[in-house]
Structure formats: structure tokens, C-alpha cells
Scaffold this active site. Structure first.
Site, PDB file in Angstrom:
ATOM      1  N   GLY A   1       0.791  -1.224   0.000  1.00 22.18           N
ATOM      2  CA  GLY A   1       0.000   0.000   0.000  1.00 22.18           C
ATOM      3  C   GLY A   1       0.817   1.265   0.000  1.00 22.18           C
ATOM      4  O   GLY A   1       0.326   2.332  -0.404  1.00 22.18           O
ATOM      5  N   GLU A   2       2.071   1.212   0.431  1.00 23.59           N
ATOM      6  CA  GLU A   2       2.905   2.403   0.479  1.00 23.59           C
ATOM      7  C   GLU A   2       3.349   2.802  -0.917  1.00 23.59           C
ATOM      8  O   GLU A   2       3.707   1.957  -1.734  1.00 23.59           O
ATOM      9  CB  GLU A   2       4.134   2.151   1.368  1.00 23.59           C
ATOM     10  N   SER A   3       3.334   4.091  -1.168  1.00 22.15           N
ATOM     11  CA  SER A   3       3.655   4.586  -2.509  1.00 22.15           C
ATOM     12  C   SER A   3       5.078   4.253  -2.912  1.00 22.15           C
ATOM     13  O   SER A   3       5.355   3.935  -4.075  1.00 22.15           O
ATOM     14  CB  SER A   3       3.428   6.104  -2.571  1.00 22.15           C
TER      15      SER A   3
ATOM     16  N   ILE B   1       5.216   0.660  -3.926  1.00 22.57           N
ATOM     17  CA  ILE B   1       4.558   0.507  -5.216  1.00 22.57           C
ATOM     18  C   ILE B   1       5.489   0.947  -6.337  1.00 22.57           C
ATOM     19  O   ILE B   1       5.600   0.292  -7.377  1.00 22.57           O
ATOM     20  CB  ILE B   1       3.240   1.308  -5.241  1.00 22.57           C
TER      21      ILE B   1
END
Length: 1147
Positions: A649-651, A654
Site C-alpha cells: 500500500g505504500e507509494s 509501489i
């Protein structure tokens, strides 16, 4: 009104059986060629019929002229000239080969006439074309040339004739005649001259008739469909005769073609319908079968072979996509939402595969169609709600397995994982009918003897594949269990499949080779096992060891995955400790572990891959490099990539994940992308679009224009093509990219991206291993499924009420026993014996008022009893703890007085048994004369004692006489006990293996119970005496192995002697049994003489009351022992023991 002659001709022609059908009734060597006169009459008759109907179609008194200026042409009209030329006077052999049939056969499609007579004329012309194909009408001269002409001409007549529809009945008659002509063209010997174009045209025309028949009568529908099936079977039956390159048919002699140009196109003219579509047209224009292939004109005009079969098969597969081709609106085509079209297409495909068989594998284009397009459609229709479609899909896959399984390894895995295993279980939403059809299909597969071994060798032992064998075996076992419900057909069906697998293993034992030494599969050090391949997949000496090693690795990986899911760090340490990962971790080995190991927590994998640690980043890039994205669309590649883990979920995580993906994708499929940055930006954009479109919290959705606008100038400063972005937008819109994989589904659906990945893997997967009739892997397979199998068969046997099911279960029990014995699986055999003994009802017979009668009336109990003792006699070498349960049954029979007298005898007693007793079986006369009365069972010395004691008339109270039903039950009980051969267990114990014999002796000691100083109940004492008798019997029967048994026997007798304070049958049997053992064994075991005689000191330890009761008998037995074995007693110690006992026992 038509003339009488034309009406009679029509009636005669319509009732005439086609010649190609009549010719099959008489064997070729019995037929006689017709005489020239007969041929002339046949030809004249046919010509007359055609001319009569043509003449009746025009107004009276008007000559037949199609054009007004025909009188200017001195040449006779072709419609009349050609048939007229065929006339010959009787006695003159017609030169039939010199007549050109084209004008006659072309008449119905070139010369429209009176619309009221069009169908009859067309029908007669088609009948004439059908007669043209009859080889009996051809002479030896010009045979090949004219046969070829007739075949082509008839094909032209049948495939492109047109007429005005005036009468539905006449129209259907003509359509049926067209089907006859087309089928006759393919079945005639002249079909060898047909080109690929011709065959495609025939199939296309027939399919058009099938399509038109949907609005016609049922008879035409059935005939047209049957004709289509016949055509497909006829065409594909020649596939085996085609060379590997598909250029020509081998071993087929084509007729001499004379002046026929094989390169000439079909040349069928298509006339325009002048009545605004009110007519019936049967032609090849706008057909569903491609008449030409790009750059393949030459192939289409060559004699038919693989090219036309490829086109036809592709056409049949395309029928399965009819919904996509026609559209989703039911108004556009009523067949789009009907199961009729796919069912019809599946039937034709099944026929093609049945006839083509293994020859399909020799032709790459046909094989490619089956591997990809056909199987993809089968996966889709396999999940259909229609049981008929599902059944046909399963039939096709079964045929494909039988003929082409070596080329369909991963496709078969996908079918069973995504279709059969899903539909056979109600928890995945399948209806009962779907479950039943899927289970029937699975049972059909299980009846193939090599199916389960091949699934195990090729899939379960492949690290990158699922455990299909194990899943199927568990499915069969669970489906056979009736849970809170009565036994149903589904349970029995699953049982049939389970027993088919077990019976296959049992049958393979007969073909077992000498046992190979099993090499150790322990891993001493790490090696890159992911890419290791077997040296020779066709030699069992190589592949058996290879697959066993792979299975061991796979099991250890599953354990490692479980450790990883609990603690990733400890999981990797465990894998290092088992040499599944190197001592010093490298990114590639960890990446392969993440990529190919099933059962990993995808959340943990995603967190590991997204971590900023340098080693994790290296693992991420190696992980991306395990994918093959070549030629793949960006959205498809992204779906495939994200299905293997959960996107963090962390940018930042990603971004790292998408960077690795984009780099790999751009390297393999640059396509229109300028650089890897463009791939990264577009991938990010697709993730955002996916969230926007499929997140319910987003109210304002992104439009196509918004998406295109957001991706301007990302391709190296330029725009990507609008069509390219539009395609990506609609793909995401219609099919969500699941960034959170559902790990709760054991058998996921086959998505398009997964199918593309499967097809790529299929090109690199290891070769398919063919298993024969030898049990190379049966030990490993049986160890997996034995427990659930025994439990399932036992539950069904318990619930069953019909004898047929009883017999099926017993067949399974005996097969399990045979396999367990052969593979030395003693624990499995013991479990089986325990389960079977429960069904004998002997262990709880005390709860029944008349146990003997109840046993005789219970067929299930009698069958189970026979099975138990059959197993004990045949496979006793491998029974261990199961002897206790068997002895419980024997003891119960003893209490009921049903055991033969021979049971407790030993080899030396055979001569002492009554002459009328053989293996405990009374003579037949005693069975018929014994009339048992109803009484309480008492102890007796033999099988007939049970009846003799019931017949005693010296009691004070009269006994009630048994009824006929009770007598019949007693008779059945008697017969069952005879079939069991219980005595053989003990009299033949000398052949048992040492471990089994020792467990039998221990079971007897355990069943006898521990002697007590206080007086025990009569039943307990009787049981102890009987067990001691059996123990002494097997001791004497195994005198060569007395050392094995002696310690246990001596201790048991010593316990009896030392714990008994009053005279009783048990201590009497113990003392005199010990003397008997010494007396019998001293001549054979002189080296044990001192030990045997030392054991007699137990007599000196008898309680005084017991010694006084038996002292005289003991003295007699000791004296007898000394007289018989004096020469064998050579030590002073032995004589001292004997004199001590003699003096003590002498009054």
C-alpha cells in the site's frame, strides 16, 4: 397439373434408396457387375425421368426454351442434349464416360423455370447426380476421368443449386437430397480428387442447411445434423493417411484423372435471386468456413488434406465463440443464448478428435488449435450451467487425454484444477447436476489405468505444478462420505472412482518388476533444482528417481512455506538448513522460491519485494526476470505480475515494484513504448485507473478522454496512439486488476492473463511422462490416499443397504489389503482389519438375543467376516496389531460354538481328527440332518456341537423348534464359517513372517487376559483356556522358530501356574501343555533341551491343592516324556530336573 409420367417418376425417385447406401449391404466379393444391357436400362430410365419432369414444368405445346433467341442457335439445348446423348438402345453398352454431366447437374442453378415445378425438378436433378456417383454405372473405360467429373459436378449441383420456395415439404425434400449428394461425394472413392476448397465448400453448405433447418421440420433438423457429423467423421478419418507435412495422403491410390485439371478452381456460379429473398439458396458465398487462405491458393486447390481440416476445425472452434461474434443481443440471433449451437459444435469437435486420434499430434497447426483455442473454450464452457454442455466438454477432454496427453500437460492441469475440482464441490456454488456430471467425468478418467499415476508423476512431482492427484483423491474420498444424509448416487459414484484407482494399483502388482533400490533423496547441499531436468524421461530407471526427488523437494518447500508464513526470517533459515536455499542467500534462489512455491502468504511476499533493503530490491528484480512478457499487452502483463503477490500500500513500495516490472516489460515488449520510463508511467496510470473505476468510494469516474489526456507526452515527450490507450482503458474498465489476490480460493478461475501465461509455460515445461502397467510410483501414491480411502469405503459400507454396493466396497477392501501387503504398509493393513472387524457384528453380538440367527440374516456382517479372514489367510504376513481384532472375532465365534474343531489343533494332531472333518467342515449329511432348536449358546468343542446341543431332548423343559427362516439363517451362518477357513490361520502359522507370528502370539496372550488368584467367571476362564490352546498350537507348529516364541509362551504359562491356587481347567491346560511342548520339541531341539526341561520346574511351584489334584497325571506325562525322549536328554541338569519333578509328583 403435372403429367402422370412425371408424377410417377417423382414418386419412384423419392422412394429410391441412394446407391451408395445400397452398395454397402452386400460384401464386395459377392457383388456381380451388372451386364451392359442392365446398365443401359438404368441410364435410360434415369434420363427419361429427368426429361419427363423437365417437360412437365413448361406450358403444354410450348417447346423448352430458356431464351427467346434459342431458335437462332442450331446447337441443341444443353439440358436436352446431354441426357439425350446418354440414351442407348438395349444391348448396346453406353459410353457413359463420354457424356458431359455438367449441363444436367447445373440446370437447377442456371435455368429458373416455372416456380411451381422448381423443387421437383431440382430434386430429380439431385437424384440424377446421386446416381452419377454410383460406381456400378461406370464402365472400365474412362473410369477415373468421368468419376472425377461426376463427383465435381454433383458437388456443384448440391452446393449451389437454387430454387423458389413454394411448398415447405418440397423444400425440405430438396434440402435432404442436397445433404445426400454432399455426403455421397465425400464417401465415394472419387473423393480423393476433391480439393481442400471443395471439402470446405461441402462442410459450409451442409452447415447452412443445418442453420436453415432450425425453422423447418424436426426430421430435416435431425438428418442435417447427422449428415454434418458423418461429413466430419469421414473427413477426419483420413487424417492418419496424410503425411506428416500434410502435403498429400499416403497409402491412398487416387483414380487416374485423365484430362481433369487439378489446379482448376471450383468455378461454381452464383446466380442472383430475382424474387427478393423468397427463395432458398444453398451456396458457399459468405460462408463461415474460409474458402481461401492468405497466400494459400495453391494449397486450397490441391487434393484435400490437412489444410481443409485445419480450416474446418478452426471453424468448429469459432462456433464456440458465437456469442462474441454475433453479439450479446438475443434479438440479433436466437442461437446466441441457446446451448444448442455450442452443444452441436462440441459434438462435431468430439467426432473429429475421435477419428483424428493421435494423428492430430503430427500436424502442428491442428495441434496448436487444440492446445490454445479449443482448450480455452473448453475451460469456459466447462463452467456452463448446462449439464449437457459440461458432459460433452468432459468427453472431449477424455478423448484428448487418451490421444494427445503428451502435448497437453498444463492444459490438463488447468482443466482439473479450474473446472472439475470446482464443479464437483458444492462449496464453490456448483449445482447438484454440475457436481454429478463432473463426478461422472472424473470417474471415467479414473477408469483409465494410467491416469492417476501420470497425474502424480507429471504434476504432483513437478515443483511448479499443483498436486492434482492428491486433490482428486481427496475429492473422491470426501465425496463418498454421507454427511448427515442418507447414501445417495453421488456417494456411490465417488466410491466407484476411488475403487477404480485402488483396483488399478492392485492390478499393476502383477506386472511389478524386481524391486529397485530406492536411492536416498536427502539433500546434502544446495543446488539450483528449479531448472534441473531428467536425463531420460522415457526410461523408468532415470525418471522414477528424478520425480521422487522432486516430490521430496516439493514437500520440503511446502513445509518451508508454512514456516515463512509464520515468520519470514525463520522460514528462510529453515530452507537454508534443509539445503533448499544456499547457506549464503542469493537473490535468484529467493526469487525462485517466491515465484514457484505454492501456499505462500502473498501479503508477506509483497512486503518483502517492496522493501527498500538492497537485498530485497535485488530479489525483486530477479523475481521480475522470472516472467516472460514477450509480445504481451501491457495490461495483461501487469495482471499476471500482480497475481503472484499483493501490491503493497505504500507509494514508495509501489514505485519500486512497478519499476522492476516496467524494466522487464520494456526489455521484452517495447512495441510502441519509447523507453522504460514510458512503461513505468503508463503502468502507474493503469493502477490509478483501476482504483478509480473499481473502488466504490470513488463517485466521479474517470472517462476515456480523461485517461487519454492524463497520458499525454509520456512516451519520450510524444503521445501514445489514441487507439492503444483506448484499448487499455476499456480493458481495465471491463476487467479489474486484482491487487489483492483472493487466497481463500483453492481452485481459482482461469483468467485470460493466466491462460496466456499457461501457454507460454507449456512451451518450456518438462516433457510428459508416460506411465505403463508397472507400479513404479504406487507406493508413494497409496501412502497418500490409503487413510482417506479406507475411511470412505468403510462409511459407505456402513450406510449401504444394497448387496451391489456391499460387493463394491468389499472389492475395494481386498484391493487395499493386496496393495498394503505388497508395499509392506503394515499400519495400513492393520487399520483396514480394524475397520472390517467392526462390520462383522461379532464384537457386539452379546447385545442380540439370537446372535447366530441375527448373524445369518445379516448379509453385510457375513461378507465382512469372510473378508476379514480372507485377508488374514492371504496377507497375514503383514498384519501386526490387527491380530487382536481378528482374535476378538474368533473368540466370539468360539463362545457361540461356531468354530471348527481343528482350530486349536497342531500339525501332529491331524491324524487324530475324525475322518469326517476336513478343515473344520462337517460332512454334508450332517448339515441337512441337524435341526437346531432355539436355546442359549453354550460352549462346545466344534462347529456341529452348536447344533447337537440344541437337539438334546433330555432337558426338563421342552425347547421350541426353529422356524424355516431361522433354519435358513443357521445354514447361512454355517456356510460363512466354512468359507472363512479360520483353522488355517493357526495350522499354517509356520509360514508367517517372524514379525507377524510374534504379534499373533502376543495377541493371544493379550486376549487371554492376566490370570487372577480369585476365581474368574466361566466365560473368562473358557476364553483363557482357548487362547492358551491356540498359543500352544502355534508354538508346536513353529518348532523351527521356537526361539522366537519361547520366551513369551513360557512367561505366560508361568503366570498361570504361579497365580492359580485352586484346580481349574486353565492351570491344567498350562501344566500339561508345557509337558506336551517339551515332549514334542525335544527330538528336534537338542540344543534347547536343558532350557525346555528347566521350564518344567514350574510344576514344582504349583499350589499344593493344585499339585495334589494333578499329581498322578503329571507323573504319567513325565514318564511318557522320559520313555519317548531318553536318547535326546544328554545333560545331567536335564535329568536332575526330570527326577525332581517325578519325585515331587509321586504320591
Amino acid at each position: 397439373m403435372p403429367s402422370r409420367s412425371s408424377s410417377s417418376a417423382m414418386a419412384r425417385l423419392s422412394s429410391m434408396t441412394p446407391s451408395y447406401q445400397r452398395s454397402t449391404k452386400t460384401p464386395r466379393h459377392h457383388r456381380q457387375s451388372p451386364s451392359p444391357d442392365a446398365l443401359a436400362c438404368v441410364i435410360n430410365s434415369e434420363v427419361a425421368a429427368v426429361l419427363a419432369v423437365i417437360g412437365a414444368a413448361r406450358p403444354l405445346g410450348r417447346p423448352l426454351r430458356v431464351r427467346r433467341d434459342d431458335h437462332l442457335d442450331p446447337t441443341p439445348h444443353p439440358v436436352r442434349s446431354s441426357p439425350s446423348a446418354a440414351r442407348s438402345s438395349p444391348g448396346t453398352r453406353p459410353r457413359w464416360a463420354s457424356v458431359d454431366p455438367t449441363p444436367t447437374s447445373a440446370f437447377p442453378r442456371r435455368h429458373p423455370i416455372d416456380e411451381n415445378r422448381a423443387p421437383p425438378i431440382t430434386g430429380v436433378a439431385l437424384s440424377s447426380s446421386l446416381q452419377d456417383l454410383d460406381p456400378r454405372c461406370l464402365g472400365s473405360e474412362g473410369y477415373g476421368l468421368m468419376w472425377a467429373r461426376r463427383c465435381r459436378s454433383s458437388l456443384g449441383c448440391g452446393s449451389s443449386c437454387r430454387f423458389e420456395v413454394t411448398d415447405p415439404a418440397s423444400e425440405e425434400a430438396v434440402l435432404m437430397k442436397i445433404l445426400q449428394v454432399l455426403l455421397a461425394c465425400m464417401k465415394s472413392r472419387a473423393s480423393a480428387v476433391l480439393s481442400n476448397q471443395h471439402v470446405c465448400t461441402i462442410v459450409n453448405t451442409c452447415f447452412r442447411v443445418v442453420h436453415q433447418a432450425g425453422t423447418k421440420g424436426e426430421l430435416l433438423q435431425r438428418i442435417s445434423r447427422q449428415t454434418m457429423h458423418e461429413l466430419i467423421r469421414c473427413i477426419f478419418s483420413h487424417l492418419a493417411e496424410v503425411n506428416g507435412d500434410g502435403s498429400e495422403r499416403s497409402n491412398v491410390k487416387q483414380p487416374e484423372m485423365g484430362g481433369v485439371d487439378m489446379d482448376q478452381g471450383f468455378g461454381i456460379e452464383q446466380a442472383e435471386n430475382g424474387n427478393g429473398g423468397d427463395g432458398t439458396v444453398v451456396g458457399a458465398e459468405n460462408g463461415l468456413v474460409a474458402a481461401e487462405v492468405p497466400n494459400g491458393m495453391r494449397a486450397m486447390v490441391e487434393p484435400y488434406g490437412v489444410p481443409c481440416m485445419v480450416e474446418i476445425f478452426h471453424f468448429l472452434c469459432s462456433l464456440l465463440n458465437v456469442v462474441e461474434q454475433i453479439g450479446m443481443s438475443p434479438r440479433s440471433s436466437p442461437i446466441a443464448f441457446d446451448e444448442d449451437v455450442p452443444l452441436f459444435a462440441l459434438g462435431l469437435i468430439n467426432s473429429a478428435i475421435e477419428l483424428g486420434g493421435s494423428s492430430i499430434g503430427k500436424h502442428p497447426k491442428l495441434l496448436a488449435l487444440i492446445q490454445d483455442e479449443l482448450f480455452r473454450n473448453l475451460m469456459q464452457f466447462g463452467l456452463s450451467m448446462s449439464p449437457l454442455i459440461l458432459s460433452m466438454v468432459c468427453s472431449i477432454v477424455l478423448n484428448l487425454y487418451y490421444h494427445l496427453r503428451t502435448e497437453l500437460k498444463l492444459q490438463l492441469e488447468a482443466f482439473f484444477s479450474c473446472v472439475v475440482l470446482r464443479l464437483a464441490q458444492s462449496r464453490y456454488g456448483a449445482s447438484y447436476h454440475q457436481q454429478e456430471v463432473a463426478m461422472e467425468a472424473l470417474v471415467d478418467f479414473c477408469r483409465q489405468k494410467t491416469f492417476m499415476p501420470e497425474m502424480y508423476a507429471n504434476l504432483d512431482c513437478d515443483i511448479t505444478c499443483s498436486n492434482v492427484f492428491e486433490d482428486l483423491a481427496n475429492l473422491l474420498s470426501k465425496s463418498a462420505f454421507p454427511v448427515n444424509c442418507p447414501l445417495s448416487a453421488m456417494h456411490v459414484l465417488a466410491l466407484d472412482g476411488l475403487i477404480a484407482v485402488i483396483q488399478g494399483m492392485a492390478d499393476r502388482i502383477a506386472n511389478a518388476p524386481p524391486r529397485m533400490e530406492e536411492a536416498s533423496v536427502e539433500l546434502e547441499e544446495y543446488s539450483s533444482f528449479w531448472t534441473v531436468r531428467c536425463e531420460n524421461y522415457s526410461d523408468p530407471e532415470h525418471w522414477v528417481r528424478f520425480v521422487r526427488r522432486r516430490k521430496y523437494i516439493k514437500k520440503r518447500l511446502m513445509i518451508g512455506a508454512d514456516h515463512f508464513n509464520r515468520d519470514p526470517k525463520k522460514g528462510l533459515e529453515f530452507l537454508q538448513g534443509t539445503h533448499l536455499l544456499p547457506e549464503k542467500l542469493d537473490p535468484q534462489s529467493v526469487a525462485c522460491f517466491f515465484r514457484y512455491t505454492a501456499g505462500l502468504d502473498k501479503n508477506l511476499v509483497g512486503d518483502f519485494l517492496g522493501n527498500h533493503d538492497e537485498f530485497c530490491v535485488q530479489v525483486l528484480h530477479e523475481f521480475a526476470w522470472t516472467f516472460d512478457f514477450e509480445g504481451m499487452n501491457l495490461d495483461t502483463a501487469l495482471r499476471l505480475f500482480l497475481e503472484t503477490f499483493r501490491l503493497p500500500g505504500e507509494s514508495q513500495k509501489i514505485q519500486r515494484v512497478l519499476e522492476a516490472f516496467s524494466e522487464r516489460y520494456y526489455e521484452q515488449s517495447p512495441q510502441i513504448l519509447a523507453n522504460k520510463d514510458a512503461a513505468l508511467l503508463l503502468s502507474y496510470s493503469l493502477i490509478m485507473l483501476n482504483t478509480d473505476q473499481h473502488n466504490v468510494q470513488v463517485k466521479k469516474k474517470m472517462t476515456e478522454e480523461d485517461f487519454i489526456r492524463n497520458n499525454r507526452h509520456i512516451n519520450g515527450g510524444n503521445d501514445l496512439p489514441r487507439e492503444f490507450l483506448s484499448e487499455l482503458y476499456h480493458s481495465i474498465l471491463q476487467n479489474e486488476i486484482r491487487t489483492i489476490p483472493d487466497q481463500s480460493i483453492a481452485f481459482p478461475e482461469m483468467t485470460p492473463s493466466r491462460w496466456i501465461d499457461l501457454m507460454r509455460k507449456s512451451k518450456k515445461t518438462s516433457p510428459y511422462i508416460i506411465c505403463d502397467s508397472r507400479p513404479f510410483l504406487d507406493h508413494d501414491m497409496f501412502a497418500i490416499m490409503s487413510g482417506p480411502t479406507i475411511a470412505a469405503i468403510s462409511v459407505v459400507f456402513d450406510y449401504a443397504e444394497h448387496e451391489e454396493v456391499f460387493l463394491t466396497c468389499l472389492e475395494g477392501f481386498l484391493a487395499v489389503a493386496k496393495i498394503s501387503a505388497y508395499h509392506h504398509l503394515e499400519d495400513v493393513l492393520d487399520d483396514l482389519v480394524v475397520s472390517l472387524c467392526k462390520f462383522t457384528t461379532l464384537l457386539n453380538a452379546s447385545l442380540v438375543d439370537e446372535p447366530v440367527t441375527a448373524f445369518g440374516d445379516d448379509s453385510k456382517a457375513r461378507m465382512a467376516t469372510e473378508a476379514v479372514f480372507n485377508i488374514a489367510n492371504r496377507y497375514g504376513d503383514f498384519i501386526r496389531t490387527g491380530w487382536r481384532n481378528i482374535l476378538d472375532c474368533i473368540l466370539r465365534l468360539h463362545k457361540l460354538g461356531l468354530l471348527p474343531a481343528r482350530v486349536a489343533s497342531d500339525a501332529a494332531d491331524d491324524s487324530e481328527l475324525p475322518s469326517d472333518t476336513v478343515h473344520g467342515r462337517p460332512p454334508p449329511s450332517s448339515l441337512s440332518t441337524s435341526l437346531p432348536s432355539m436355546g442359549t449358546p453354550r460352549r462346545s468343542s466344534g462347529l456341529m456341537g452348536r447344533f447337537s446341543q440344541l437337539l438334546s431332548l433330555d432337558t426338563e423343559e421342552p425347547r421350541s423348534q426353529p422356524t424355516e427362516q431361522q433354519l435358513a439363517a443357521h445354514q447361512r451362518t454355517l456356510q460363512t464359517i466354512q468359507k472363512c477357513h479360520i483353522d488355517s490361520i493357526f495350522t499354517e502359522s509356520k509360514f508367517l513372517q517372524a514379525d507377524s507370528l510374534l504379534h499373533l502370539a502376543r495377541a493371544l496372550i493379550w486376549a487371554a487376559g492376566r490370570p487372577q488368584k480369585v476365581t474368574s467367571s466361566p466365560d473368562d476362564e473358557d476364553t483363557a483356556v482357548f487362547c492358551l490352546e491356540l498359543l500352544i498350537a502355534i508354538t508346536l507348529n513353529n518348532r523351527d522358530r521356537i526361539v522366537l516364541l519361547w520366551q513369551g509362551v513360557y512367561e505366560h504359562i508361568a503366570n498361570i501356574v504361579q497365580s492359580t491356587v485352586m484346580p481349574c481347567a486353565l492351570v491344567e491346560k498350562a501344566v500339561f501343555g508345557l509337558l506336551r511342548i517339551c515332549q514334542r520339541l525335544l527330538p528336534y531341539k537338542e540344543n534347547l533341551a536343558d532350557e525346555l526341561l528347566r521350564s518344567l520346574q514350574l510344576v514344582l511351584k504349583l499350589d499344593a491343592r493344585v499339585a495334589d489334584a494333578y499329581c498322578e497325571n503329571i507323573t504319567q506325562e513325565v514318564t511318557r516324556l522320559v520313555k519317548a525322549n531318553a536318547t535326546h536328554i544328554k545333560s545331567h541338569t536335564g535329568w536332575r530336573h526330570l527326577f525332581a519333578i517325578h519325585n515331587c509328583s509321586t504320591p
